[in-house]
Design a protein around this motif. Structure first.
Motif, PDB file in Angstrom:
ATOM      1  N   VAL A  64       0.835  -1.208   0.000  1.00 32.05           N
ATOM      2  CA  VAL A  64       0.000   0.000   0.000  1.00 32.05           C
ATOM      3  C   VAL A  64       0.872   1.262   0.000  1.00 32.05           C
ATOM      4  CG1 VAL A  64      -1.645   1.348   1.385  1.00 32.05           C
ATOM      5  CG2 VAL A  64      -2.014  -1.096   1.030  1.00 32.05           C
ATOM      6  N   VAL A  65       1.904   1.291   0.824  1.00 27.08           N
ATOM      7  CA  VAL A  65       2.797   2.452   0.868  1.00 27.08           C
ATOM      8  C   VAL A  65       3.509   2.619  -0.475  1.00 27.08           C
ATOM      9  CG1 VAL A  65       4.897   3.394   1.926  1.00 27.08           C
ATOM     10  CG2 VAL A  65       3.101   2.417   3.367  1.00 27.08           C
ATOM     11  N   ALA A  66       4.008   1.520  -1.035  1.00 25.04           N
ATOM     12  CA  ALA A  66       4.690   1.592  -2.330  1.00 25.04           C
ATOM     13  C   ALA A  66       3.730   2.078  -3.411  1.00 25.04           C
ATOM     14  CB  ALA A  66       5.267   0.229  -2.700  1.00 25.04           C
ATOM     15  N   PHE A  67       2.503   1.565  -3.409  1.00 25.28           N
ATOM     16  CA  PHE A  67       1.495   1.999  -4.375  1.00 25.28           C
ATOM     17  C   PHE A  67       1.301   3.508  -4.289  1.00 25.28           C
ATOM     18  CE2 PHE A  67      -2.863   3.062  -5.500  1.00 25.28           C
ATOM     19  CZ  PHE A  67      -3.073   2.376  -6.680  1.00 25.28           C
ATOM     20  N   TYR A  68       1.121   3.998  -3.081  1.00 25.57           N
ATOM     21  CA  TYR A  68       0.889   5.430  -2.871  1.00 25.57           C
ATOM     22  C   TYR A  68       2.086   6.258  -3.353  1.00 25.57           C
ATOM     23  CZ  TYR A  68       0.018   9.853  -0.548  1.00 25.57           C
ATOM     24  OH  TYR A  68      -0.163  11.187  -0.279  1.00 25.57           O
ATOM     25  N   LEU A  69       3.282   5.852  -2.965  1.00 30.99           N
ATOM     26  CA  LEU A  69       4.478   6.603  -3.374  1.00 30.99           C
ATOM     27  C   LEU A  69       4.711   6.536  -4.877  1.00 30.99           C
ATOM     28  CD1 LEU A  69       6.947   5.692  -0.485  1.00 30.99           C
ATOM     29  CD2 LEU A  69       5.753   7.868  -0.853  1.00 30.99           C
ATOM     30  N   TYR A  70       4.523   5.358  -5.465  1.00 33.89           N
ATOM     31  CA  TYR A  70       4.679   5.221  -6.916  1.00 33.89           C
ATOM     32  C   TYR A  70       3.660   6.086  -7.641  1.00 33.89           C
ATOM     33  CZ  TYR A  70       7.469   0.930  -6.104  1.00 33.89           C
ATOM     34  OH  TYR A  70       8.400   0.013  -5.713  1.00 33.89           O
ATOM     35  N   ARG A  71       2.431   6.108  -7.123  1.00 35.75           N
ATOM     36  CA  ARG A  71       1.385   6.904  -7.767  1.00 35.75           C
ATOM     37  C   ARG A  71       1.748   8.386  -7.718  1.00 35.75           C
ATOM     38  NH1 ARG A  71      -4.734   5.434  -7.845  1.00 35.75           N
ATOM     39  NH2 ARG A  71      -3.854   4.233  -9.553  1.00 35.75           N
ATOM     40  N   LYS A  72       2.253   8.841  -6.587  1.00 38.45           N
ATOM     41  CA  LYS A  72       2.636  10.254  -6.459  1.00 38.45           C
ATOM     42  C   LYS A  72       3.850  10.578  -7.323  1.00 38.45           C
ATOM     43  CE  LYS A  72      -0.378  11.795  -3.596  1.00 38.45           C
ATOM     44  NZ  LYS A  72      -1.411  12.659  -4.110  1.00 38.45           N
ATOM     45  N   GLY A  73       4.791   9.669  -7.402  1.00 36.45           N
ATOM     46  CA  GLY A  73       6.033   9.964  -8.084  1.00 36.45           C
ATOM     47  C   GLY A  73       6.074   9.644  -9.568  1.00 36.45           C
ATOM     48  N   PHE A  74       5.287   8.648 -10.014  1.00 40.58           N
ATOM     49  CA  PHE A  74       5.413   8.173 -11.392  1.00 40.58           C
ATOM     50  C   PHE A  74       4.130   8.260 -12.213  1.00 40.58           C
ATOM     51  CE2 PHE A  74       8.626   5.729  -9.015  1.00 40.58           C
ATOM     52  CZ  PHE A  74       9.758   6.125  -9.705  1.00 40.58           C
ATOM     53  N   ARG A  75       3.089   8.810 -11.668  1.00 43.28           N
ATOM     54  CA  ARG A  75       1.801   8.829 -12.370  1.00 43.28           C
ATOM     55  C   ARG A  75       1.873   9.599 -13.679  1.00 43.28           C
ATOM     56  NH1 ARG A  75      -3.886   8.287 -10.362  1.00 43.28           N
ATOM     57  NH2 ARG A  75      -4.820   7.411 -12.218  1.00 43.28           N
ATOM     58  N   SER A  76       2.786  10.535 -13.745  1.00 42.40           N
ATOM     59  CA  SER A  76       2.882  11.331 -14.961  1.00 42.40           C
ATOM     60  C   SER A  76       3.423  10.518 -16.143  1.00 42.40           C
ATOM     61  CB  SER A  76       3.766  12.554 -14.710  1.00 42.40           C
ATOM     62  OG  SER A  76       5.072  12.123 -14.375  1.00 42.40           O
ATOM     63  N   MET A  77       3.941   9.319 -15.854  1.00 46.14           N
ATOM     64  CA  MET A  77       4.443   8.478 -16.945  1.00 46.14           C
ATOM     65  C   MET A  77       3.269   8.130 -17.870  1.00 46.14           C
ATOM     66  SD  MET A  77       6.336   4.816 -16.686  1.00 46.14           S
ATOM     67  CE  MET A  77       7.929   5.467 -16.285  1.00 46.14           C
ATOM     68  N   THR A  78       3.459   8.292 -19.148  1.00 47.19           N
ATOM     69  CA  THR A  78       2.367   8.043 -20.086  1.00 47.19           C
ATOM     70  C   THR A  78       2.251   6.568 -20.409  1.00 47.19           C
ATOM     71  OG1 THR A  78       3.751   8.294 -22.026  1.00 47.19           O
ATOM     72  CG2 THR A  78       2.724  10.293 -21.161  1.00 47.19           C
ATOM     73  N   GLU A  79       1.080   6.171 -20.834  1.00 52.44           N
ATOM     74  CA  GLU A  79       0.837   4.785 -21.204  1.00 52.44           C
ATOM     75  C   GLU A  79       1.649   4.380 -22.426  1.00 52.44           C
ATOM     76  OE1 GLU A  79      -3.333   4.038 -21.520  1.00 52.44           O
ATOM     77  OE2 GLU A  79      -3.738   4.765 -19.514  1.00 52.44           O
ATOM     78  N   ARG A  80       2.014   5.341 -23.257  1.00 53.30           N
ATOM     79  CA  ARG A  80       2.803   5.022 -24.457  1.00 53.30           C
ATOM     80  C   ARG A  80       4.173   4.452 -24.098  1.00 53.30           C
ATOM     81  NH1 ARG A  80       1.409  10.270 -25.425  1.00 53.30           N
ATOM     82  NH2 ARG A  80       3.597  10.834 -25.261  1.00 53.30           N
ATOM     83  N   LYS A  81       4.725   4.860 -22.986  1.00 62.13           N
ATOM     84  CA  LYS A  81       6.051   4.388 -22.588  1.00 62.13           C
ATOM     85  C   LYS A  81       6.033   2.931 -22.141  1.00 62.13           C
ATOM     86  CE  LYS A  81       7.855   8.892 -21.363  1.00 62.13           C
ATOM     87  NZ  LYS A  81       8.392   9.741 -20.326  1.00 62.13           N
TER      88      LYS A  81
END
Length: 180
Positions: A64-81
């Motif tokens: 859960v913590v990793a999910f939250y941190l990844y979402r905050k830090g990497f959400r801007s990554m586009t689906e194309r990548k």
């Protein structure tokens, strides 16, 4: 590593359970460090059932913590990548479909846990759906891991079979690589 953590737990006995959970969260956030040594330390210090329960709580909290941190830090990554079709399916999944995919991927032992968490975090799945599916999927894998580690630690005949089977698999993999 397991020896060091076991000593840490016995030295700080009053907060050992909290240390275990924090170490598990750190392992989950790093995403590439295996947690088997922590499970082994939990089993050695707390016993089979308490150790398994503590490992489950730590892995669930860590996911859960990793999910939250990844979402905050990497959400801007586009689906194309991330263009692999299986990855795209999880990125776009929501609700029941996301729940089923995450649960299934957690049950498969060869799918890296950190990768599932990362892709789910940058996708559309909600934190609640991820937390429930991820935790439920970890139960069978953790029971198998915990039982195996416990048998090896106590050097029962099952532990000897597990170590022998692991040695045979490693020898086979080495032999195949040397042949190439």
């Amino acid at each position: 590593m397991q020896q060091y953590i076991t000593e840490l737990f016995t030295t700080y006995e009053q907060i050992a359970f909290l240390l275990s959970i924090l170490i598990n969260i750190l392992i989950s956030v790093l995403g590439v460090v295996p947690s088997v040594f922590l499970t082994a330390a939990n089993l050695a210090v707390f016993g089979l059932w308490e150790g398994l329960l503590l490992s489950f709580i730590g892995e669930a909290a860590g996911a859960v913590v990793a999910f939250y941190l990844y979402r905050k830090g990497f959400r801007s990554m586009t689906e194309r990548k991330l263009s692999h079709p299986k990855v795209q399916k999880l990125l776009r999944a929501q609700d029941r479909e996301a729940f089923s995919l995450i649960l299934a991927l957690r049950l498969l032992p060869f799918v890296p846990s950190g990768l599932v968490t990362f892709v789910a975090a940058i996708g559309r799945v909600s934190l609640l759906v991820f937390a429930v599916a991820s935790s439920l999927g970890k139960v069978p894998a953790l029971l198998i891991e915990g039982y195996s580690v416990y048998q090896v630690i106590n050097w029962t005949w099952e532990g000897k079979v597990i170590v022998t089977a692991l040695a045979v698999v490693l020898l086979f993999i080495t032999w195949r690589r040397l042949r190439k």
